[in-house]
Motif scaffolding. Structure first.
Motif, PDB file in Angstrom:
ATOM      1  N   ASP A  68       0.829  -1.210   0.000  1.00 44.81           N
ATOM      2  CA  ASP A  68       0.000   0.000   0.000  1.00 44.81           C
ATOM      3  C   ASP A  68       0.865   1.263   0.000  1.00 44.81           C
ATOM      4  OD1 ASP A  68      -2.232  -1.612   0.055  1.00 44.81           O
ATOM      5  OD2 ASP A  68      -2.637  -1.316   2.204  1.00 44.81           O
ATOM      6  N   ASN A  71       2.387   1.781  -3.501  1.00 51.29           N
ATOM      7  CA  ASN A  71       1.355   2.299  -4.410  1.00 51.29           C
ATOM      8  C   ASN A  71       1.087   3.783  -4.157  1.00 51.29           C
ATOM      9  OD1 ASN A  71       1.066  -0.167  -5.677  1.00 51.29           O
ATOM     10  ND2 ASN A  71      -0.608  -0.814  -4.340  1.00 51.29           N
ATOM     11  N   PHE A  72       1.025   4.154  -2.886  1.00 50.02           N
ATOM     12  CA  PHE A  72       0.779   5.546  -2.515  1.00 50.02           C
ATOM     13  C   PHE A  72       1.885   6.462  -3.026  1.00 50.02           C
ATOM     14  CE2 PHE A  72       1.546   8.951   0.634  1.00 50.02           C
ATOM     15  CZ  PHE A  72       0.360   9.660   0.478  1.00 50.02           C
ATOM     16  N   TYR A  73       3.133   6.102  -2.721  1.00 52.41           N
ATOM     17  CA  TYR A  73       4.249   6.959  -3.135  1.00 52.41           C
ATOM     18  C   TYR A  73       4.379   7.033  -4.653  1.00 52.41           C
ATOM     19  CZ  TYR A  73       6.031   7.451   1.610  1.00 52.41           C
ATOM     20  OH  TYR A  73       6.175   7.770   2.936  1.00 52.41           O
ATOM     21  N   ASN A  74       4.213   5.922  -5.335  1.00 53.85           N
ATOM     22  CA  ASN A  74       4.419   5.903  -6.788  1.00 53.85           C
ATOM     23  C   ASN A  74       3.234   6.427  -7.582  1.00 53.85           C
ATOM     24  OD1 ASN A  74       6.996   4.922  -6.459  1.00 53.85           O
ATOM     25  ND2 ASN A  74       6.421   2.798  -6.746  1.00 53.85           N
ATOM     26  N   SER A  75       2.060   6.530  -6.960  1.00 53.49           N
ATOM     27  CA  SER A  75       0.887   7.033  -7.676  1.00 53.49           C
ATOM     28  C   SER A  75       0.786   8.548  -7.630  1.00 53.49           C
ATOM     29  CB  SER A  75      -0.390   6.427  -7.093  1.00 53.49           C
ATOM     30  OG  SER A  75      -0.630   6.975  -5.799  1.00 53.49           O
ATOM     31  N   GLY A  76       1.700   9.187  -6.912  1.00 49.71           N
ATOM     32  CA  GLY A  76       1.654  10.643  -6.812  1.00 49.71           C
ATOM     33  C   GLY A  76       0.763  11.104  -5.675  1.00 49.71           C
ATOM     34  N   GLY A  77       0.259  10.190  -4.871  1.00 52.32           N
ATOM     35  CA  GLY A  77      -0.578  10.570  -3.741  1.00 52.32           C
ATOM     36  C   GLY A  77       0.200  11.262  -2.646  1.00 52.32           C
ATOM     37  N   HIS A  78       1.501  11.068  -2.665  1.00 49.18           N
ATOM     38  CA  HIS A  78       2.363  11.699  -1.672  1.00 49.18           C
ATOM     39  C   HIS A  78       2.487  13.175  -1.998  1.00 49.18           C
ATOM     40  CE1 HIS A  78       5.602  12.245   1.131  1.00 49.18           C
ATOM     41  NE2 HIS A  78       6.413  12.653   0.179  1.00 49.18           N
ATOM     42  N   ASN A  80       4.918  14.833  -2.212  1.00 47.91           N
ATOM     43  CA  ASN A  80       6.150  15.072  -2.965  1.00 47.91           C
ATOM     44  C   ASN A  80       7.046  16.126  -2.334  1.00 47.91           C
ATOM     45  OD1 ASN A  80       5.619  13.142  -4.847  1.00 47.91           O
ATOM     46  ND2 ASN A  80       4.683  14.547  -6.289  1.00 47.91           N
ATOM     47  N   THR A  96      10.310  14.084  -6.604  1.00 48.73           N
ATOM     48  CA  THR A  96       9.584  12.863  -6.934  1.00 48.73           C
ATOM     49  C   THR A  96      10.164  11.727  -6.110  1.00 48.73           C
ATOM     50  OG1 THR A  96       9.215  13.665  -9.166  1.00 48.73           O
ATOM     51  CG2 THR A  96       8.918  11.309  -8.786  1.00 48.73           C
ATOM     52  N   GLU A  98      10.500   7.946  -5.262  1.00 54.92           N
ATOM     53  CA  GLU A  98      10.340   6.644  -5.906  1.00 54.92           C
ATOM     54  C   GLU A  98      10.366   5.572  -4.825  1.00 54.92           C
ATOM     55  OE1 GLU A  98      13.454   6.121  -8.785  1.00 54.92           O
ATOM     56  OE2 GLU A  98      13.378   8.241  -9.301  1.00 54.92           O
TER      57      GLU A  98
END
Length: 146
Positions: A68, A71-78, A80, A96, A98
């Motif tokens: 989870d 997925n959160f970090y890589n989907s741009g939900g973070h 940044n 960004t 990763e």
């Protein structure tokens, strides 16, 4: 295999390279822990402060938590925000992040190999000098008949 799926590697989480202050490292750990606890129990956070890629490894208690978080970090939900240090403390700027599973093998520690080699050479010389200065018991001394 399953144990490795509990740990994630975040790249670009912090400005690595010369970070050494405990207060700043504790701040980074607190921010990462707060973010990651939303996905499950965080067992351990390791910050590689000298790594220029801003590496932080987070180990979760469950593989689903790690998945989870990735997925959160890589989907741009973070948000940044990369944590870095200025003269007065720390601030954030866009970066960004990763995230991926940690392979359980890669060591992100940055070592000063030249300094380590010099230190080892000095330790060997010091030990040799110490040995030369020791008096041998009589039974170990070389007896030469003339």
């Amino acid at each position: 295999e399953k144990a490795r799926k509990k740990a994630i590697v975040n790249k670009n989480s912090q400005d690595g390279g010369d970070v050494a202050e405990d207060e700043f490292l504790q701040s980074i750990e607190g921010i990462v822990r707060q973010e990651c606890q939303a996905f499950g129990v965080v067992e351990k956070i390791t910050i590689f402060s000298k790594n220029v890629n801003g590496i932080v490894i987070v180990k979760f208690s469950q593989p689903t938590s790690a998945s989870d978080a990735i997925n959160f970090y890589n989907s741009g939900g973070h948000r940044n925000n990369k944590i870095d240090k200025n003269g007065k403390g720390h601030h954030y700027h866009k970066a960004t992040i990763e995230a991926s599973y940690w392979d359980g093998v890669t060591d992100y520690t940055v070592r000063d190999e030249v300094k380590e080699e010099e230190d080892a050479k000095k330790r060997h010389e010091d030990f040799g000098n110490w040995l030369d200065g020791q008096d041998l018991p009589e039974e170990f001394q070389l007896n030469v008949e003339t």
